[in-house]
Write a protein that holds these residues in place. Sequence first.
Motif, short mmCIF file in Angstrom:
data_model
loop_
_atom_site.label_atom_id
_atom_site.label_comp_id
_atom_site.label_asym_id
_atom_site.label_seq_id
_atom_site.Cartn_x
_atom_site.Cartn_y
_atom_site.Cartn_z
N VAL A 97 33.27 0.23 0.47
CA VAL A 97 32.34 1.08 -0.02
C VAL A 97 33.29 2.14 -0.74
O VAL A 97 34.13 2.63 0.11
CB VAL A 97 31.61 1.73 1.18
N PRO A 98 33.40 2.55 -1.83
CA PRO A 98 34.01 3.70 -2.33
C PRO A 98 33.64 4.90 -1.80
O PRO A 98 32.66 5.35 -1.72
CB PRO A 98 33.73 3.51 -3.94
N ARG A 99 34.72 5.69 -1.46
CA ARG A 99 34.51 6.94 -0.61
C ARG A 99 34.12 8.01 -1.80
O ARG A 99 34.02 9.22 -1.21
CB ARG A 99 35.37 7.29 0.43
N ASP A 100 34.56 7.87 -2.92
CA ASP A 100 34.58 8.80 -4.10
C ASP A 100 33.45 8.43 -4.85
O ASP A 100 33.56 8.83 -6.23
CB ASP A 100 35.98 8.96 -4.65
N ALA A 101 32.48 7.55 -4.62
CA ALA A 101 31.27 7.31 -5.54
C ALA A 101 30.51 8.73 -5.91
O ALA A 101 30.47 9.52 -5.34
CB ALA A 101 30.46 6.23 -4.80
N ARG A 102 30.16 8.49 -7.29
CA ARG A 102 29.32 9.56 -7.76
C ARG A 102 27.97 9.65 -6.84
O ARG A 102 27.67 11.01 -6.76
CB ARG A 102 28.94 9.32 -9.12
N GLN A 103 27.59 8.99 -6.49
CA GLN A 103 26.17 8.94 -5.41
C GLN A 103 26.46 9.31 -4.01
O GLN A 103 25.33 9.24 -3.34
CB GLN A 103 25.33 7.59 -5.81
N GLY A 104 27.71 9.45 -3.84
CA GLY A 104 27.99 9.93 -2.45
C GLY A 104 28.29 8.37 -1.76
O GLY A 104 27.87 7.55 -1.86
N ILE A 105 28.93 8.75 -0.44
CA ILE A 105 29.25 7.81 0.49
C ILE A 105 27.94 6.89 1.04
O ILE A 105 27.78 5.93 1.10
CB ILE A 105 30.42 8.03 1.47
N GLU A 106 26.71 7.78 1.21
CA GLU A 106 25.82 7.24 1.64
C GLU A 106 25.09 6.22 0.48
O GLU A 106 24.66 5.04 0.88
CB GLU A 106 24.58 8.25 2.05
N GLY A 107 24.82 6.83 -0.67
CA GLY A 107 24.16 6.15 -1.64
C GLY A 107 25.28 4.84 -2.05
O GLY A 107 24.72 3.73 -2.41
N ALA A 108 26.50 4.97 -1.87
CA ALA A 108 27.39 3.87 -2.45
C ALA A 108 27.26 2.75 -1.25
O ALA A 108 27.30 1.52 -1.64
CB ALA A 108 28.96 4.26 -2.31
N ALA A 109 27.07 3.30 -0.15
CA ALA A 109 26.90 2.13 0.87
C ALA A 109 25.65 1.39 1.05
O ALA A 109 25.59 0.27 1.23
CB ALA A 109 27.10 3.12 2.45
N ARG A 110 24.54 2.10 0.68
CA ARG A 110 23.40 1.55 0.35
C ARG A 110 23.35 0.53 -0.63
O ARG A 110 22.73 -0.53 -0.61
CB ARG A 110 22.13 2.92 0.07
N ALA A 111 23.87 1.15 -1.89
CA ALA A 111 23.90 0.03 -2.85
C ALA A 111 24.48 -1.38 -2.59
O ALA A 111 24.21 -2.46 -2.87
CB ALA A 111 24.45 0.88 -4.07
N ALA A 112 25.66 -1.03 -2.09
CA ALA A 112 26.61 -2.17 -1.50
C ALA A 112 25.96 -3.22 -0.56
O ALA A 112 26.08 -4.44 -0.57
CB ALA A 112 28.04 -1.56 -1.07
N ARG A 113 25.25 -2.40 0.40
CA ARG A 113 24.47 -2.93 1.30
C ARG A 113 23.39 -4.07 0.73
O ARG A 113 23.37 -5.31 1.18
CB ARG A 113 23.98 -2.09 2.24
N TYR A 114 22.50 -3.42 -0.17
CA TYR A 114 21.63 -4.22 -0.57
C TYR A 114 22.15 -5.32 -1.65
O TYR A 114 21.59 -6.40 -1.58
CB TYR A 114 20.60 -3.46 -1.33
#
Length: 520
Positions: free
Chosen positions: A142-159
């Motif tokens: 999970v990139p910690r500097d993702a534009r959608q925020g760490i929550e959004g990046a984690a959700r995208a990676a998870r799905y």
Amino acid sequence: MTPNPDPMPHPDASAAAYASPRSDAAVVHVDVALHLALATHVTPHFTSRDSPLLTPHDATHGASHGTPLLAVALSGGLDSMVLLDALARWVQARRDAGTAIAPPLAIHIHHGLSEHADAWLAACEREARLRGFAFEAQRVSVPRDARQGIEGAARAARYHALAASCHAHGVDWLLSAHHANDQAETVLLQMLRGAGLPGVAAMAVEGALPVATGAPAHARLLRPLLDVSREAMQAYATARSLSWVEDPSNDDRHYLRNALRHDVMPAIAAHVPAYRETLARFARHAAQAQSLLDQLAQADFDMACVTQDAGGERLQRARLQALDAPRLANLLRYWAARHALAMPPEARLDEWVRQIRDAHDDASLELPHGNAVLRLYRGALQWTAVYDAAGSGERGADVELSWSGEREWPLPHWQGSIVFVPVAAGEAHEGSLDERVLRARPLVARARTGGERWRERANGHSRSLKHWYQSRGVAAWLRHVPIVWQGSEIVFVPRLGIDGAAQTGANGGTRWRMMWRDEA
């Protein structure tokens, strides 16, 4: 529950003995919600009573013998552990009734964001296997500097990882433990973020996996507990003496959802105890309204769409002029969603509408949006990839190929490949060239410099590439392609074809066509 450094706190084993009638009712509530969702969406597809039961090997290799294979997204938290336990009870009840059901697959996503992540994985595997589930863990970065925020990046990676795991194992239905509190929080969160109707419509019981375009997404997502409150989930866990993990980040009010959960929702509940039901009803109404808007947009799309030779979509601007601004905006939102693009912000959408409506009849427009561009060209709107002229090889070195039967020649600097296709016996060979011409000298892919000339037939007139592109309606952004030479002679021009002179060289050998394939 208070965050605990122990990744799997264990309640007092005697808790079930003191379970209140409320806890017993919660077990019934969860069971009924799960049974209803599965009966509506899944069990109609099950095999007959006399079908053989499946083995765990079948479950992990996608062999369902016609029986839908179930999976559960298992984080290890309270919600997913309740779903795991309730699903295990449902599976056993179905088997006792003689129905063939494969052991469900529990999928855990290891985000690597907590020091307890490894212990959570181990706890999830233990609890899943104790209940006879197959188990798989997927590790994501999970990139910690993702534009959608760490929550959004984690959700995208998870799905994305869940979809990949379901695809690999032939899973038909992925169950998640979203509940009524999650639904209410999602509605409020989307409203505070200024989302439109698709956002506040929140979550449906059944739907597609929210993954990016191109990701494997055969499995359908099922949220069977959307009508069950978090309090009922807690009571179920108490009655069943369940163990679960606590993620300390769930108490971090830096995240807006956590702030809503801990600070806002209790205050709302104190004044409007039925707020969950009210927000759920609002979400259903929003979904119905959005469905009507989508139907209107589809009708407008069908009215304005013209067919391309390449099979793409163009909307004829002249046909859009009859639409008022809100209706055109609705169509553009629908069209972006149709191409799996993010919803454009309101200001950007308003600007698109203004430019499309006010542009002169012969105007060209480029309206960038994410990894795509909405273009107006020759009176038609179309979505295209981003073609970067500066990075398409104009300043790059020549690329050489000594052809020896290759079927593809990748040219990543130009975001594409040249494909070689043999002409079948008896097929017309116009627009092709002899194999001995291809082998005679190296092929050189070179950026356009201006002034190049091409002819369609050997006895035809050579004209500038600009002339040919204009006469054939090749848009300007599609002209950033390499020219293929042999020595000082042009052999092939993407989007035009093989030069007439090259078509006549040598005769009697196998003939080949050359075609350009976009990979932008």
